[in-house]
Design a protein around this motif. Structure first.
Motif, PDB file in Angstrom:
ATOM      1  N   PHE A   1      -3.902  -6.198  -3.538  1.00 28.01           N
ATOM      2  CA  PHE A   1      -5.365  -6.524  -3.106  1.00 28.01           C
ATOM      3  C   PHE A   1      -5.960  -5.984  -4.317  1.00 28.01           C
ATOM      4  CE2 PHE A   1      -9.768  -4.987  -2.197  1.00 28.01           C
ATOM      5  CZ  PHE A   1     -10.347  -5.975  -1.890  1.00 28.01           C
ATOM      6  N   VAL A   2      -5.619  -4.484  -4.229  1.00 29.10           N
ATOM      7  CA  VAL A   2      -6.328  -3.544  -5.295  1.00 29.10           C
ATOM      8  C   VAL A   2      -6.001  -3.977  -7.143  1.00 29.10           C
ATOM      9  CG1 VAL A   2      -6.529  -1.386  -6.220  1.00 29.10           C
ATOM     10  CG2 VAL A   2      -6.333  -1.688  -3.426  1.00 29.10           C
ATOM     11  N   TYR A   3      -4.317  -4.354  -6.742  1.00 27.80           N
ATOM     12  CA  TYR A   3      -3.966  -4.286  -8.135  1.00 27.80           C
ATOM     13  C   TYR A   3      -4.387  -5.366  -9.115  1.00 27.80           C
ATOM     14  CZ  TYR A   3      -0.696  -4.969 -12.484  1.00 27.80           C
ATOM     15  OH  TYR A   3      -0.192  -5.010 -13.375  1.00 27.80           O
ATOM     16  N   MET A   4      -4.810  -6.899  -7.746  1.00 25.97           N
ATOM     17  CA  MET A   4      -4.869  -7.840  -8.797  1.00 25.97           C
ATOM     18  C   MET A   4      -6.503  -8.625  -8.574  1.00 25.97           C
ATOM     19  SD  MET A   4      -1.092  -9.301  -7.271  1.00 25.97           S
ATOM     20  CE  MET A   4      -1.289 -11.210  -8.165  1.00 25.97           C
ATOM     21  N   VAL A   5      -7.183  -8.004  -7.900  1.00 27.07           N
ATOM     22  CA  VAL A   5      -8.477  -8.019  -7.455  1.00 27.07           C
ATOM     23  C   VAL A   5      -9.099  -7.394  -7.635  1.00 27.07           C
ATOM     24  CG1 VAL A   5      -9.951  -9.257  -6.062  1.00 27.07           C
ATOM     25  CG2 VAL A   5      -7.767  -9.983  -5.860  1.00 27.07           C
ATOM     26  N   ALA A   6      -9.498  -6.045  -6.822  1.00 22.99           N
ATOM     27  CA  ALA A   6     -10.114  -5.437  -6.533  1.00 22.99           C
ATOM     28  C   ALA A   6     -10.511  -4.438  -7.806  1.00 22.99           C
ATOM     29  CB  ALA A   6     -10.344  -4.597  -5.622  1.00 22.99           C
ATOM     30  N   ILE A   7      -9.769  -3.937  -8.899  1.00 22.60           N
ATOM     31  CA  ILE A   7      -9.588  -3.006  -9.921  1.00 22.60           C
ATOM     32  C   ILE A   7      -9.716  -3.644 -11.184  1.00 22.60           C
ATOM     33  CG2 ILE A   7      -8.816  -2.262 -11.725  1.00 22.60           C
ATOM     34  CD1 ILE A   7      -8.889  -0.496  -8.934  1.00 22.60           C
ATOM     35  N   PRO A   8      -9.628  -5.491 -11.443  1.00 23.27           N
ATOM     36  CA  PRO A   8      -9.813  -6.350 -12.239  1.00 23.27           C
ATOM     37  C   PRO A   8     -10.905  -6.582 -12.306  1.00 23.27           C
ATOM     38  CG  PRO A   8      -7.591  -6.979 -11.336  1.00 23.27           C
ATOM     39  CD  PRO A   8      -7.797  -5.883 -10.699  1.00 23.27           C
ATOM     40  N   VAL A   9     -11.746  -6.847 -11.072  1.00 18.92           N
ATOM     41  CA  VAL A   9     -13.059  -6.725 -10.664  1.00 18.92           C
ATOM     42  C   VAL A   9     -14.193  -5.822 -11.663  1.00 18.92           C
ATOM     43  CG1 VAL A   9     -15.014  -7.571  -9.141  1.00 18.92           C
ATOM     44  CG2 VAL A   9     -13.380  -8.447  -9.201  1.00 18.92           C
ATOM     45  N   LEU A  10     -13.850  -4.445 -10.877  1.00 20.44           N
ATOM     46  CA  LEU A  10     -14.394  -3.619 -11.340  1.00 20.44           C
ATOM     47  C   LEU A  10     -14.144  -2.728 -12.767  1.00 20.44           C
ATOM     48  CD1 LEU A  10     -16.295  -0.315 -10.598  1.00 20.44           C
ATOM     49  CD2 LEU A  10     -13.211   0.283 -10.597  1.00 20.44           C
TER      50      LEU A  10
END
Length: 321
Positions: A42-51
């Motif tokens: 989730f962090v690598y594929m969604v949260a950090i890219p959105v940030l």
């Protein structure tokens, strides 16, 4: 507690405290490994890219050339990488492939999972601007250089005899980069900014919620993943690599940024702290992909992550934060 030390304490505690809770949750078997893997995805594929997308789409970039920053940072990375490569091959008698893994371990910072939370805690979103200039270049450069060097090392060490195919290697690297969620976040955020599109309304409401989860989830997921690496024998090479990564590299970056190119103080602080981050998990991924240097990469990740609790506090003090 002295004011400076109190400030450093409240910068370091949230970062390594959340990471420590993640580690303890897996180590104690309170949470299974599968949760850590899912959270990491989730962090690598969604949260950090959105940030990354949100920051690039909305941040105010100063009218400064990024080249002095890149030369300061990657000049230090190059020297640290070469020093680790030579040390592993000449001092410990390892092959060229192990030298590449040692170089990645001494030069590649965990700028996303550790750097972003640390810089955000210390400087807020303003500090993410110079950090993103590093992140945008570090990932593709390290992936490209390490892949080419490993391919070359495999032919130097054997048993692969076929010549290195430049076209095949470039195509493989390009496909990996295009599919990388971090690169996608950087490219789409940059495009959004160039096109002048508005970041408001439903996009802002949803994006801000996801971006807000990026920092704590990244730290917790990283902490949970540390039980996977551990210490795997041959500790001395990793100790020396950790010294290069946590002390030598940031010292060199600081000298180049502050004394040679005289960058703005914020930029100096951010790239020095970024270079002082522990070894990124890409070192393990590269070692695992090419089936070499597992102990070097795993030990380096573990030792630099543990040691950075102390060295990061030291660098915060040196930088006057």
């Amino acid at each position: 507690m002295d004011g400076a030390f109190a400030q450093i304490f409240w910068i370091v505690l949230p970062v390594f405290g959340v990471m420590g809770l993640g580690f303890l949750s897996t180590w104690s078997r309170y949470l299974p490994d599968s949760i850590g893997e899912a959270l990491g995805d989730f962090v690598y594929m969604v949260a950090i890219p959105v940030l990354l997308f949100r920051t690039l789409a909305t941040a105010e970039f100063p009218d400064l050339s990024p080249w002095p920053l890149w030369i300061s940072y990657f000049g230090g990375v190059t020297v640290s990488w070469l020093a680790a490569d030579l040390m592993i091959r000449k001092l410990f008698g390892r092959d060229a492939r192990a030298g590449v893994i040692a170089g990645v371990s001494a030069g590649f910072s965990n700028a996303v999972l550790v750097g972003i939370p640390l810089v955000f805690t210390a400087f807020g979103e303003t500090g993410l601007v110079p950090l993103l200039l590093v992140v945008a270049v570090q990932l593709p450069v390290v992936m490209t250089v390490s892949t080419v060097l490993i391919e070359w090392a495999e032919r130097r060490d054997g048993p692969i005899d076929e010549p290195l195919s430049v076209v095949r290697t470039v195509r493989s690297i390009a496909l990996n980069l295009i599919r990388n969620p971090l690169i996608v976040g950087i490219l789409t955020g940059s495009l959004w900014r160039v096109m002048g599109w508005s970041y408001a309304g439903p996009l802002e409401a949803v994006g801000d919620q996801i971006a807000a989860a990026a920092v704590p989830c990244a730290l917790f997921a990283l902490g949970m993943s540390l039980t996977k690496y551990g210490i795997r024998g041959h500790v001395l090479p990793a100790v020396l690599i950790a010294g290069l990564k946590l002390i030598f590299l940031p010292a060199l970056v600081w000298v180049l940024a502050s004394q040679v190119f005289v960058l703005p103080p914020l930029w100096v602080s951010v790239i020095t702290l970024t270079s002082a981050c522990p070894t990124g998990i890409n070192a393990w991924l590269i070692a695992n992909r090419f089936k070499t240097g597992h102990a070097i990469s795993a030990n380096s990740i573990t030792l630099t992550t543990a040691g950075s609790v102390v060295t990061m506090s030291m660098w915060l003090y040196v930088l006057g934060l």
